[in-house]
Design an enzyme around this catalytic site. Structure first.
Site, PDB file in Angstrom:
ATOM      1  N   LYS A  86      52.516  49.417  49.630  1.00  0.00           N
ATOM      2  CA  LYS A  86      51.438  48.029  49.974  1.00  0.00           C
ATOM      3  C   LYS A  86      52.306  46.981  50.596  1.00  0.00           C
ATOM      4  O   LYS A  86      53.494  46.739  49.844  1.00  0.00           O
ATOM      5  CB  LYS A  86      50.817  47.668  48.555  1.00  0.00           C
ATOM      6  CG  LYS A  86      49.946  48.744  48.267  1.00  0.00           C
ATOM      7  CD  LYS A  86      49.253  48.477  46.769  1.00  0.00           C
ATOM      8  CE  LYS A  86      48.268  47.414  46.926  1.00  0.00           C
ATOM      9  NZ  LYS A  86      47.575  47.066  45.598  1.00  0.00           N
TER      10      LYS A  86
HETATM   11  O1  G3P Z   1      45.367  45.956  43.551  1.00  0.00           O
HETATM   12  C1  G3P Z   1      44.662  44.517  44.339  1.00  0.00           C
HETATM   13  C2  G3P Z   1      43.485  44.187  43.498  1.00  0.00           C
HETATM   14  O2  G3P Z   1      42.740  45.295  42.964  1.00  0.00           O
HETATM   15  C3  G3P Z   1      43.328  42.892  42.825  1.00  0.00           C
HETATM   16  O3  G3P Z   1      42.380  42.986  42.150  1.00  0.00           O
HETATM   17  O4  G3P Z   1      41.022  41.934  40.177  1.00  0.00           O
HETATM   18  O5  G3P Z   1      43.211  41.197  40.607  1.00  0.00           O
HETATM   19  O6  G3P Z   1      41.364  40.754  42.243  1.00  0.00           O
HETATM   20  P1  G3P Z   1      42.012  41.535  41.155  1.00  0.00           P
END
Ligand code: G3P
Length: 227
Positions: A86
């Site tokens: 990533k």
């Molecule tokens: O992996 C990236 C993404 O899933 C972030 O999620 O919940 O931190 O906005 P969140």
């Protein structure tokens, strides 16, 4: 739609990996930091649980293109199998994605908030682009609509990249994108479990068991009747 587990807790991953038809695991530095100070051990455990055929997404921390390329090569070499690197969808990230595409390392353009970021990541050779749906919602925009827009851009432009929607807050958002035909979604454990968390489902299954046991006895199954 491909489905990924967005988590880094080995026990949770083992549980979800066993129960659900997941295609791999996605992590990011924040998710890994919740597991403690040894990301190498955490990532190796995850790789062991899911095997070499499943995709494991690991994010770089470097911010200069040359360093991102070296870090990506290290990640791919250390974790083996189908590891996807990533890379934040920023200018130095696009430069690194182009170089890594030429080296055969699979990348995912992450931290995507806008359709044009997704376009540039896809055109730079990323195999996936990861829009953060809930975070887009929290900025006052319509996350589902933007992810659909990104899906259309990738499909019509034929860049060979898939949408990997991330940052969900409920299963309805996943459903809308699944219905739309997006390439992939990554969900935190609570969201995944939420797909089938429904009192009506549990009651229906319990009623079948109760009816059958009433007729043939407690604990009886087709195995004990027919076997
Ligand atoms: O992996 C990236 C993404 O899933 C972030 O999620 O919940 O931190 O906005 P969140």
């Amino acid at each position: 739609m491909k489905l990924y587990i967005d988590d880094a807790n080995p026990e949770e991953i083992r549980r979800l990996w066993t129960l659900y038809p997941a295609d791999g695991v996605t992590t990011n530095p924040s998710i890994l930091s919740r597991e403690g100070s040894d990301p190498r051990s955490t990532l190796n455990q995850i790789r062991q649980i899911i095997g070499s055929e499943a995709e494991l997404f690991v994010q770089v921390l470097a911010d200069e293109a040359d360093e991102i390329v070296l870090e990506a090569e290290t990640i791919a070499g250390a974790l083996g199998g189908r590891t996807v690197v990533k890379i934040p969808s920023v200018p130095a990230g696009f430069q690194a994605m182009k170089a890594l595409k030429a080296k055969g390392i699979v990348t995912c353009g992450t931290a995507v908030y806008t359709p044009m970021q997704a376009y540039l990541a896809a055109k730079s050779g990323a195999a996936y682009v990861a829009p953060y749906l809930n975070r887009i919602d929290n900025m006052g925009f319509d996350g589902v609509r933007i992810v659909k827009q990104i899906q259309d851009i990738l499909t019509r432009g034929k860049y060979g990249a898939e949408v990997l929607a991330a940052s969900f807050k409920n299963s309805q958002q996943v459903l809308e994108l699944c219905e739309y035909g997006i390439g992939a979604a990554t969900c935190a454990p609570a969201i995944l479990d939420g797909f089938v968390k429904n009192a009506a489902i549990d009651a229906a299954v319990a009623a079948f068991t109760a009816d059958f046991e009433k007729a043939v006895g407690k604990g009886k199954t087709m195995k004990s009747i027919l076997g």
